[in-house]
Write a protein that holds these residues in place. Sequence first.
Motif, short mmCIF file in Angstrom:
data_model
loop_
_atom_site.label_atom_id
_atom_site.label_comp_id
_atom_site.label_asym_id
_atom_site.label_seq_id
_atom_site.Cartn_x
_atom_site.Cartn_y
_atom_site.Cartn_z
N LYS A 26 56.59 30.37 17.04
CA LYS A 26 56.89 29.92 18.40
C LYS A 26 56.36 28.51 18.63
CE LYS A 26 55.80 30.92 23.25
NZ LYS A 26 54.98 31.75 24.16
N ASN A 27 55.11 28.24 18.18
CA ASN A 27 54.54 26.90 18.35
C ASN A 27 55.30 25.87 17.52
OD1 ASN A 27 52.65 27.91 20.07
ND2 ASN A 27 50.91 27.75 18.68
N ILE A 28 55.75 26.29 16.35
CA ILE A 28 56.53 25.39 15.49
C ILE A 28 57.83 25.00 16.19
CG2 ILE A 28 57.82 25.23 13.31
CD1 ILE A 28 55.64 27.08 12.09
N THR A 29 58.46 25.97 16.84
CA THR A 29 59.71 25.70 17.56
C THR A 29 59.47 24.72 18.71
OG1 THR A 29 60.49 27.93 17.03
CG2 THR A 29 61.61 26.78 18.82
N ILE A 30 58.38 24.91 19.45
CA ILE A 30 58.04 23.99 20.55
C ILE A 30 57.86 22.58 20.01
CG2 ILE A 30 56.24 23.38 22.24
CD1 ILE A 30 55.73 26.42 22.55
N TYR A 31 57.14 22.46 18.91
CA TYR A 31 56.88 21.16 18.31
C TYR A 31 58.19 20.50 17.87
CZ TYR A 31 55.60 17.86 14.60
OH TYR A 31 55.51 16.76 13.80
N LYS A 32 59.06 21.26 17.20
CA LYS A 32 60.33 20.71 16.70
C LYS A 32 61.19 20.21 17.86
CE LYS A 32 62.50 23.30 13.63
NZ LYS A 32 62.94 24.54 12.96
N ASN A 33 61.21 20.97 18.98
CA ASN A 33 62.07 20.62 20.11
C ASN A 33 61.50 19.46 20.93
OD1 ASN A 33 63.86 22.64 19.40
ND2 ASN A 33 62.97 24.15 20.79
N GLU A 34 60.17 19.36 21.03
CA GLU A 34 59.57 18.40 21.95
C GLU A 34 59.03 17.13 21.28
OE1 GLU A 34 56.86 19.99 24.76
OE2 GLU A 34 58.08 21.77 25.18
N LEU A 35 58.80 17.18 19.95
CA LEU A 35 58.24 15.99 19.29
C LEU A 35 58.88 15.79 17.91
CD1 LEU A 35 56.16 13.70 19.66
CD2 LEU A 35 54.49 15.16 18.51
N GLY A 36 58.54 16.63 16.95
CA GLY A 36 59.18 16.60 15.64
C GLY A 36 58.65 15.60 14.65
N TYR A 37 57.60 14.87 14.98
CA TYR A 37 57.01 13.90 14.04
C TYR A 37 55.56 13.65 14.46
CZ TYR A 37 57.13 10.57 17.83
OH TYR A 37 56.91 9.95 19.03
N LEU A 38 54.77 13.08 13.54
CA LEU A 38 53.41 12.66 13.85
C LEU A 38 53.23 11.22 13.38
CD1 LEU A 38 51.34 15.84 12.82
CD2 LEU A 38 51.96 15.10 15.13
N PRO A 39 52.48 10.41 14.11
CA PRO A 39 52.32 8.99 13.74
C PRO A 39 51.65 8.78 12.38
CG PRO A 39 51.64 9.35 16.02
CD PRO A 39 51.87 10.70 15.42
N ASP A 40 50.67 9.63 12.05
CA ASP A 40 49.98 9.50 10.76
C ASP A 40 50.86 10.09 9.65
OD1 ASP A 40 46.91 9.23 9.53
OD2 ASP A 40 48.14 10.74 8.53
N ARG A 41 51.13 9.30 8.61
CA ARG A 41 52.08 9.72 7.58
C ARG A 41 51.62 10.98 6.86
NH1 ARG A 41 54.05 5.24 3.44
NH2 ARG A 41 54.84 4.43 5.41
N GLN A 42 50.33 11.06 6.51
CA GLN A 42 49.85 12.23 5.78
C GLN A 42 49.90 13.48 6.64
OE1 GLN A 42 45.66 12.28 4.52
NE2 GLN A 42 46.32 12.97 2.49
N LEU A 43 49.51 13.36 7.90
CA LEU A 43 49.56 14.51 8.80
C LEU A 43 51.01 14.91 9.09
CD1 LEU A 43 46.71 13.56 11.32
CD2 LEU A 43 46.57 15.01 9.29
N ASP A 44 51.89 13.92 9.14
CA ASP A 44 53.32 14.21 9.32
C ASP A 44 53.86 14.97 8.11
OD1 ASP A 44 55.76 13.93 10.88
OD2 ASP A 44 56.44 12.60 9.29
N ASP A 45 53.40 14.62 6.91
CA ASP A 45 53.81 15.35 5.70
C ASP A 45 53.41 16.82 5.79
OD1 ASP A 45 54.91 13.12 4.57
OD2 ASP A 45 53.18 12.64 3.31
N ILE A 46 52.21 17.06 6.31
CA ILE A 46 51.73 18.45 6.45
C ILE A 46 52.62 19.19 7.45
CG2 ILE A 46 49.83 19.88 7.30
CD1 ILE A 46 47.90 17.79 6.15
#
Length: 586
Positions: free
Chosen positions: A463-483
């Motif tokens: 559920k949290n993954i779905t919220i993240y995908k719909n509302e943001l979908g990326y992170l500014p830090d490249r390594q954290l975005d890879d995770i």
Amino acid sequence: MRIPGEVIKEIKNKAPIQDIIGNFIQVMKKGNNYVAYCPFHDDNNPSLSISPDKQIFKCFSCPPENKSSGDVFTFVMKYKHLSYIEAVKLVAEMIGYNYDFGDTKANVFEETITHKLIREAVNFCQYELNSTDGIQHKEYLEKRNIDTKMIERFQIGYNPKDDKLYSFLSKKGYKDNDIIAANLARLTKNGIRDVFFNRIMIPISDINGYPIGFTARSIDPKVDIKYINSTDTPIFKKSNVVFNLHRAKDKIREKKFVILAEGPMDVIAFDKIGFQNTVCSMGTNTTRNQLLTIKKYTNKILLAFDGDNAGQSAILKTGKDCLQEGFDVLVLNNDTEYDPDEIINKFGVERLTEMIKKPKTWIEFVIEHYKSDYDLENYTARREYAFKVIEEIKKEKNDFDKQSYIKRLAEITKFPVAQLSTGLITKEVRSERKQIIRPSSSLDTGIEIAQKIILKQLLFSVKNITIYKNELGYLPDRQLDDIAKLIINFSDQNKYIRLGELLAEIEDSELISLICEIESDNTHCDSENEQLLRDSIGKIKEYEIEEELKKLQARAKNYTDEKMKLKVLEEMVELQKQLNKLINGR
């Protein structure tokens, strides 16, 4: 080599982390988890926590430069100084899991034209050492007590005069461009000439033992430069290669420390008296990449450079670099001005062996080394000397050792112990204050925290993954975005999220450690919290808008055209509205 993900997952599922770790250190049950004394630092309380449910471990007391966390493979890698593949193999053996790890295409060594040329050169030079032309150079080796056995072990050869190596390779059909690219010959105004002519040739090999270059020594007293090394080629990068590591790695693991010598001849000198855990960086300038390569096999390093001023100065620089990478540093107790080979010849094997077995600690070396730089009869010089030594003492982790070194410093400087201790505490407090105000990454600390909160929330539920995908979908830090991408991919494929299974699909040990670090950090959140997730997503959006506003502001200043400037200002107004909406909506 690549082991199929399903195999790694199956091995991990059949290998309870507490049992595997328990094979190496004593573990104690505490509630639903297990604890142990951390083997990766001087641990006085059981600070290593092991979670059977999550199949991860984490030490809560390891210093920042040597954080310890991860899954079962990460622990085995770190404890046994193995590669990821080697760790998976060992765990498989421990649980009796049968799999042909060697039956993979990636295991086959692909020999390039440069590899072939270097191999041909090794064989040619070995042959020439035993020829009439090579007699003088072989006698030189014998005078240095390098016998036939050591010559064969290190594949030592001789490159004759008159461009014989180039001629040999050319006659075998190799192209001039390839010979030059391998740095075996160079194009000059007099034609193509050998690079290493009239020199003893010592091959440099990669970690698997394949020759990739040379270090070459001249015995001609008229030649100013004794040693020359291969320049960078398609297969050789000097800054990344550690000489003799392919031979020494098993002994390094066995003895649990490495001897870092100054040059190849020093490595041979240590090797022939039984210290086969010796390597060198082919010069006194050891690079970070070389240190990180060595660190895969041990955290303990004995610096064994020459006893002259240049060698001792190099120890100071290299020792500081080693400490920066988390090594325990010892220094050869060399009270002479000679190199290891000269020590053997002048004083005997026993003297060098004693120097190795009774090394100086890093602080003992620093105390003695800096003494020669100051007139200790002068108060100002004595004070500066004390400050300089204290800078190193404050890096010491053990409080008892700190006080011992302070007492030793007091004896030398005649300053009271209490006064020196106060200086130490003052410097430590300043250092801690600096660390508090310094951001831990290039991004704002608050943004980094927000990103880690998001990742931890993603590990709780789909559920949290779905919220993240719909509302943001990326992170500014490249390594954290890879995770984040790894988590999403796992969730998309399996329709659920489980930490242990996720980690089983990741081969990058650094990412595994970071994921475990984030998951076990309860500082900012310790349970699933949808509102906290949305707040953190909002903070990232605010950060991105603020960064874009800064860029637009910089552009507006550079424009002289009023229309262009107005257009940028309109964009800024629109972004500011979006930012205000986000802030007011939180």
